[in-house]
Write an enzyme that holds these catalytic residues in place. Structure first.
Site, PDB file in Angstrom:
ATOM      1  N   GLY A   1       7.369   4.960   7.735  1.00 58.97           N
ATOM      2  CA  GLY A   1       6.235   6.113   8.038  1.00 58.97           C
ATOM      3  C   GLY A   1       6.855   6.623   9.291  1.00 58.97           C
TER       4      GLY A   1
ATOM      5  CD  GLU B   1      14.353   1.419   8.071  1.00 55.03           C
ATOM      6  OE1 GLU B   1      14.685   2.515   8.667  1.00 55.03           O
ATOM      7  OE2 GLU B   1      14.849   0.100   8.395  1.00 55.03           O
TER       8      GLU B   1
ATOM      9  CB  CYS C   1      13.075   9.989   7.172  1.00 60.35           C
ATOM     10  SG  CYS C   1      13.903   8.970   6.225  1.00 60.35           S
TER      11      CYS C   1
ATOM     12  CE  LYS D   1      -2.086   2.528   2.893  1.00 59.28           C
ATOM     13  NZ  LYS D   1      -2.004   4.125   2.383  1.00 59.28           N
TER      14      LYS D   1
ATOM     15  CB  THR E   1       2.033   4.993  11.615  1.00 56.76           C
ATOM     16  OG1 THR E   1       1.629   6.102  11.347  1.00 56.76           O
ATOM     17  CG2 THR E   1       1.269   4.036  10.998  1.00 56.76           C
TER      18      THR E   1
ATOM     19  CD  GLU F   1       9.818  13.040  11.553  1.00 67.03           C
ATOM     20  OE1 GLU F   1       8.413  12.184  11.964  1.00 67.03           O
ATOM     21  OE2 GLU F   1      10.537  12.438  10.720  1.00 67.03           O
TER      22      GLU F   1
HETATM   23  P1  NDP Z   1       2.517   7.548   8.165  1.00 61.48           P
HETATM   24  O1  NDP Z   1       3.111   7.006   9.453  1.00 61.48           O
HETATM   25  O2  NDP Z   1       1.213   8.835   8.489  1.00 61.48           O
HETATM   26  O3  NDP Z   1       1.988   6.835   6.889  1.00 61.48           O
HETATM   27  C1  NDP Z   1       2.993   5.856   6.536  1.00 61.48           C
HETATM   28  C2  NDP Z   1       2.246   4.805   5.443  1.00 61.48           C
HETATM   29  O4  NDP Z   1       1.477   4.163   6.519  1.00 61.48           O
HETATM   30  C3  NDP Z   1       1.140   5.214   4.701  1.00 61.48           C
HETATM   31  O5  NDP Z   1       1.009   4.525   3.559  1.00 61.48           O
HETATM   32  C4  NDP Z   1      -0.146   5.421   5.524  1.00 61.48           C
HETATM   33  O6  NDP Z   1      -1.280   5.600   4.684  1.00 61.48           O
HETATM   34  C5  NDP Z   1      -0.086   4.185   6.405  1.00 61.48           C
HETATM   35  N1  NDP Z   1      -0.839   3.874   7.368  1.00 61.48           N
HETATM   36  C6  NDP Z   1      -1.329   5.097   8.416  1.00 61.48           C
HETATM   37  N2  NDP Z   1      -1.933   4.404   9.289  1.00 61.48           N
HETATM   38  C7  NDP Z   1      -1.885   3.169   9.257  1.00 61.48           C
HETATM   39  C8  NDP Z   1      -2.133   2.083  10.136  1.00 61.48           C
HETATM   40  N3  NDP Z   1      -3.174   2.192  10.911  1.00 61.48           N
HETATM   41  N4  NDP Z   1      -2.143   0.592   9.713  1.00 61.48           N
HETATM   42  C9  NDP Z   1      -1.217   0.513   8.328  1.00 61.48           C
HETATM   43  N5  NDP Z   1      -0.784   1.763   7.672  1.00 61.48           N
HETATM   44  C10 NDP Z   1      -1.090   2.998   7.974  1.00 61.48           C
HETATM   45  O7  NDP Z   1       3.546   8.548   7.607  1.00 61.48           O
HETATM   46  P2  NDP Z   1       3.507   9.745   6.509  1.00 61.48           P
HETATM   47  O8  NDP Z   1       3.213   8.974   5.321  1.00 61.48           O
HETATM   48  O9  NDP Z   1       3.235  10.998   7.176  1.00 61.48           O
HETATM   49  O10 NDP Z   1       5.283  10.040   6.496  1.00 61.48           O
HETATM   50  C11 NDP Z   1       6.256  10.475   7.020  1.00 61.48           C
HETATM   51  C12 NDP Z   1       6.899   9.837   8.165  1.00 61.48           C
HETATM   52  O11 NDP Z   1       7.611   8.700   7.734  1.00 61.48           O
HETATM   53  C13 NDP Z   1       7.865  10.887   8.817  1.00 61.48           C
HETATM   54  O12 NDP Z   1       7.766  10.316  10.132  1.00 61.48           O
HETATM   55  C14 NDP Z   1       9.096  10.309   8.361  1.00 61.48           C
HETATM   56  O13 NDP Z   1      10.397  10.629   9.238  1.00 61.48           O
HETATM   57  C15 NDP Z   1       9.030   8.965   8.133  1.00 61.48           C
HETATM   58  N6  NDP Z   1       9.791   8.395   7.221  1.00 61.48           N
HETATM   59  C16 NDP Z   1      10.699   7.626   7.565  1.00 61.48           C
HETATM   60  C17 NDP Z   1      11.751   7.269   6.790  1.00 61.48           C
HETATM   61  C18 NDP Z   1      13.038   6.196   7.110  1.00 61.48           C
HETATM   62  O14 NDP Z   1      13.770   5.627   6.576  1.00 61.48           O
HETATM   63  N7  NDP Z   1      13.106   5.811   8.432  1.00 61.48           N
HETATM   64  C19 NDP Z   1      11.799   7.549   5.292  1.00 61.48           C
HETATM   65  C20 NDP Z   1      10.704   8.360   4.977  1.00 61.48           C
HETATM   66  C21 NDP Z   1       9.852   8.763   5.558  1.00 61.48           C
HETATM   67  P3  NDP Z   1      -1.988   6.885   4.730  1.00 61.48           P
HETATM   68  O15 NDP Z   1      -1.036   7.860   3.620  1.00 61.48           O
HETATM   69  O16 NDP Z   1      -3.296   6.773   3.864  1.00 61.48           O
HETATM   70  O17 NDP Z   1      -2.395   7.354   5.939  1.00 61.48           O
END
Ligand code: NDP
Length: 502
Positions: free
Chosen positions: A230, A252, A286, A177, A234, A404
């Site tokens: 993400g 991650e 990130c 997803k 989450t 963050e």
């Molecule tokens: P989110 O945690 O909001 O979302 C990440 C993904 O998880 C999206 O596809 C989201 O869907 C999905 N999601 C949300 N809630 C759930 C759930 N309950 N169960 C399963 N999947 C879920 O993060 P963001 O998209 O806002 O991304 C930003 C974050 O990602 C920042 O904190 C950043 O630091 C981190 N990040 C970390 C990286 C790393 O390598 N450590 C690299 C890049 C980003 P939907 O979009 O529909 O909500």
């Protein structure tokens, strides 16, 4: 209006609910496509399709798997320009960035894991028994089965493929997803996978909300592992759900990365790179360094030059070649970033540069720079733009410096000693990456050893070798991606012990 479709069992399909969500162009603020509002029924179809495909895919020779993954890489490369444009329209990032970084990296992810699958080896241990006998242990690494890959919106195709490619190369079948905020390039990838002849059901892409489609993947009993990138919140929820079901997890998560600048650094290289490490992709990486610590003798010079350089960054149409800073991914995210700037002021911060959202609504969406397609002609930049922001005078342990923000906001602060800056750097709950600027080799090693982060860049930033372990410590994640590590994650290790009789 363009309707994105799910990719299940090798076909592009509508969601079971028949419902769609709006997909916004962050530069214009307008809805430009619709996304399936998938639910647990779509995830069930996808898991069934993946389960059905698994026996054949997992037993296919590494060479055949390699061939199909390389065909996908070649098709992404063929469509580089179109995919870069799609990423820019969907995410708001400069197209030039997508063309130079995001899409080439998606190609590299497939190439890297296609070839890695051909070079996997395993261990054998010879055990000498006291009575002169012998046993041979060898480790089998078998693909897990159906796995879930969930990715965020900041580097959409880049991070989506970073998970999918090793899972497929390891012989797993995938239900994935992308973020509902940036689904377009994952949809285009579906089409390329069909064109490349990826067997049906091997990769299934379900679009929709994290709390609906995402959580259905996480909680499905047949999904053996979750690879998630993400936010930390989450990640915490996923860990709580997955732990009682004993699923494998790779998380991650967020970061609040320090950028530590010593007075003996290569100044020009540091300054140029610090502008990028602070504000690339509107600060929505990130790995961006959001807390900049500068050794006191260099502080005033750095401050003056940094402000000067940042104030010349061109903010505007993401499709224009000359743009450095595009649109923020969504209205909600813009509001979040602005709320942190407000908080910084309440905490005593002094805004040295930026600090506000920008109204570009009189400007046209890249009228001068390309042949506009008829459907997006005459659009204005009514979307979400913010000035890159530099703040000083904040205590190292205030909320602005601990939480963050994930936007184009950095704080700068002087320091006097290594011990002091280490305390600042390690004071947050995150531990993803750190950057250190110094020409003193011993100091570089000392700092790298003591800093609490999974990745340390010395005299560089975002220099990536896909063979290296990638990931964070503390609240930045669990596990490492990259190299053979990622292939191993998608396999179950089984030790086989054979007693040899003489
Ligand atoms: P989110 O945690 O909001 O979302 C990440 C993904 O998880 C999206 O596809 C989201 O869907 C999905 N999601 C949300 N809630 C759930 C759930 N309950 N169960 C399963 N999947 C879920 O993060 P963001 O998209 O806002 O991304 C930003 C974050 O990602 C920042 O904190 C950043 O630091 C981190 N990040 C970390 C990286 C790393 O390598 N450590 C690299 C890049 C980003 P939907 O979009 O529909 O909500």
């Amino acid at each position: 209006m363009l309707k994105i479709e799910n990719h299940i069992g090798g076909e592009l399909t509508a969601p079971a609910s028949g419902e769609y969500l709006d997909n916004f162009n962050p530069a214009t603020g307008e809805i430009y496509s619709l996304i399936p509002d998938s639910d647990e029924r779509d995830v069930e179809f996808a898991v069934c399709a993946a389960n059905k495909a698994f026996p054949v895919w997992s037993k296919m020779s590494a060479e055949l798997r390699h061939d199909v993954l390389m065909r996908i890489a070649a098709l992404i490369e063929r469509d580089l320009d179109a995919l870069a444009e799609a990423e820019s329209v969907d995410n708001g990032k400069p197209k030039s960035l997508a063309k130079a970084v995001d899409i080439p990296r998606a190609v590299a992810n497939f190439k890297f894991y296609a070839t890695a699958a051909m070079h996997v080896s395993t261990e054998a241990h010879e055990t000498i028994l006291g009575n002169g006998g012998q046993a041979i242990n060898y480790t089998l690494r078998q693909p897990l089965g159906v796995v879930g890959c969930i990715s965020p919106w900041n580097l959409p195709l880049y991070l989506f493929t970073w998970k999918i490619a090793p899972a497929l190369a390891a012989g797993c079948c995938v239900v994935a997803k992308p973020s509902e905020i940036t689904p377009m390039t994952a949809y285009l990838l579906s089409k390329l996978c069909i064109e490349a002849g990826l067997p049906e059901g091997v990769l299934n892409i379900v679009h929709g909300l994290g709390t609906k489609a995402g959580s259905a993947i996480v909680t499905h009993q047949d999904v053996k592992a979750i690879s998630f990138t993400g936010g930390t919140k989450t990640g915490e929820w996923i860990a709580r759900e997955a732990a009682p079901k004993f699923k494998k997890l790779s998380l991650e998560l967020g970061g609040k990365n320090p950028n530590i600048i010593f007075a003996d650094c290569d100044y020009d290289e540091m300054l140029k790179t610090t502008v990028l490490s602070s504000f690339s992709n509107q600060g929505q990486i990130c790995l961006c360094g959001s807390r900049i610590f500068v050794e006191r003798p260099l502080y005033e010079r750095f401050k003056t030059d940094f402000i000067e350089k940042v104030s010349h960054l061109k903010i505007g149409d993401p499709l224009a070649e000359s743009t450095n800073i595009g649109a923020v991914v969504s209205k909600q995210h813009l509001e979040k970033v602005l709320s942190y700037i407000e908080l910084a002021e309440e905490e005593g911060g002094k805004i040295l540069c930026g600090g506000k959202s920008i109204d570009l609504s009189n400007e046209t969406y890249n009228l001068d720079e390309r042949n506009l397609k008829s459907e997006i002609q005459n659009l204005k930049l009514k979307g979400w733009f913010i000035e890159p922001t530099i703040i000083e005078n904040l205590p190292f342990d205030c909320r602005t410096n601990r939480e963050e923000i994930f936007g184009a906001v950095v704080s700068i602060q002087p320091f006097d000693t290594e011990a002091e800056v280490l305390e600042y750097a390690n004071s947050v709950e995150y531990g993803l990456s750190a950057t250190i600027w110094t020409e003193n080799l011993s100091r570089a090693h000392r700092m790298a050893e003591r800093i609490e982060s999974g990745i340390v860049w010395i005299n560089c930033w975002l220099l990536r070798d896909l063979r290296t372990p990638f990931g964070g410590m503390k609240n930045s994640g669990v596990g490492r991606e990259g190299g053979f590590e990622a292939l191993r994650f998608f396999t179950e290790e089984k030790n086989v012990c054979i007693k040899v009789n003489y």
